[in-house]
Enzyme design. Sequence first.
Site, PDB file in Angstrom:
ATOM      1  N   TYR A   1       0.820  -1.219   0.000  1.00  0.00           N
ATOM      2  CA  TYR A   1       0.000   0.000   0.000  1.00  0.00           C
ATOM      3  C   TYR A   1       0.852   1.266   0.000  1.00  0.00           C
ATOM      4  O   TYR A   1       0.447   2.306  -0.509  1.00  0.00           O
ATOM      5  CB  TYR A   1      -0.946  -0.035   1.197  1.00  0.00           C
ATOM      6  CG  TYR A   1      -2.239   0.716   1.011  1.00  0.00           C
ATOM      7  CD1 TYR A   1      -3.020   0.537  -0.127  1.00  0.00           C
ATOM      8  CD2 TYR A   1      -2.696   1.585   1.983  1.00  0.00           C
ATOM      9  CE1 TYR A   1      -4.224   1.205  -0.295  1.00  0.00           C
ATOM     10  CE2 TYR A   1      -3.901   2.257   1.832  1.00  0.00           C
ATOM     11  CZ  TYR A   1      -4.652   2.062   0.702  1.00  0.00           C
ATOM     12  OH  TYR A   1      -5.843   2.737   0.538  1.00  0.00           O
TER      13      TYR A   1
ATOM     14  N   LYS B   1      -3.585   8.118   3.191  1.00  0.00           N
ATOM     15  CA  LYS B   1      -4.759   7.853   4.037  1.00  0.00           C
ATOM     16  C   LYS B   1      -4.539   8.382   5.454  1.00  0.00           C
ATOM     17  O   LYS B   1      -5.482   8.862   6.096  1.00  0.00           O
ATOM     18  CB  LYS B   1      -5.071   6.360   4.054  1.00  0.00           C
ATOM     19  CG  LYS B   1      -5.636   5.817   2.756  1.00  0.00           C
ATOM     20  CD  LYS B   1      -6.982   6.452   2.403  1.00  0.00           C
ATOM     21  CE  LYS B   1      -7.605   5.802   1.184  1.00  0.00           C
ATOM     22  NZ  LYS B   1      -8.891   6.436   0.787  1.00  0.00           N
TER      23      LYS B   1
END
Length: 260
Positions: A159, A166
């Site tokens: 990720y 995020k």
Amino acid sequence: MSGLLTGKRILVTGVLLESSIAFHTAKLAQEQGAEIILTGFGRLSLVERIANRLPKPAPVIELDVQNTEQLDSLADRVREHLPSLDGVVHSIGFAPQDALGGNFLNTPWESVGTAVQVSAYSLKSLTMACLPLLRDADGEPGGSVVGMDFDASVAWPQYDWMGVAKAALESTSRYLARDLGKQNIRVNLVSAGPIKSMAAKSIPGFADLAGVWETRAPLSWDLTDPEPAARGVVALLSDWFPKTTGEIVHVDGGLHAVGA
């Protein structure tokens, strides 16, 4: 029987395919009585086709969150369809390929900057673009902004810089909640488990990431079912959370709560 969102007007971003959480949020919102307007980026004709698959067709307007002119004109373009808004759904995220897939140590700033601007800063820019529209039934400032999150409290395999983006999204939501509370505007996030969507397909090694849910989530998790997350968004858009802001609601089968 009236629905949770009867009489409310909601702007939903990020609808691209029927498999998306954003599409199911728009669908559920309509089923709960809301009027919906969608935004699209790039492939507007596709978004318009998907909009026609909602219970009621919804207008689609163009929005590139990196385009200042489009942000500045957003309120006026929304007013061509709806006089005001009660809620805004931020379902926008993007990272260049070299910011994902195990390339964390080698990603250039240009790619990192794009990921952070599109995935995190856009929550602030979208909210501010919609601020003149966020009004309650009496015309006073008020409303609910809900963003889509993926748990940024830990580092996930593959990720990489989207995880950093995020984390920035989570922080941005808290500062927006602080500064907009005086205008009775709530800002919250739904941290959803992985869903097989268009966004997921762009993440190298997504299957490995999603596989964590098969073994660790206390509640069974269906990668093909966006509705649980959409229900969380609709609940936060409703009047059932009138004093909740700056919160992250996890709709992830409970995985965030357990260790290895």
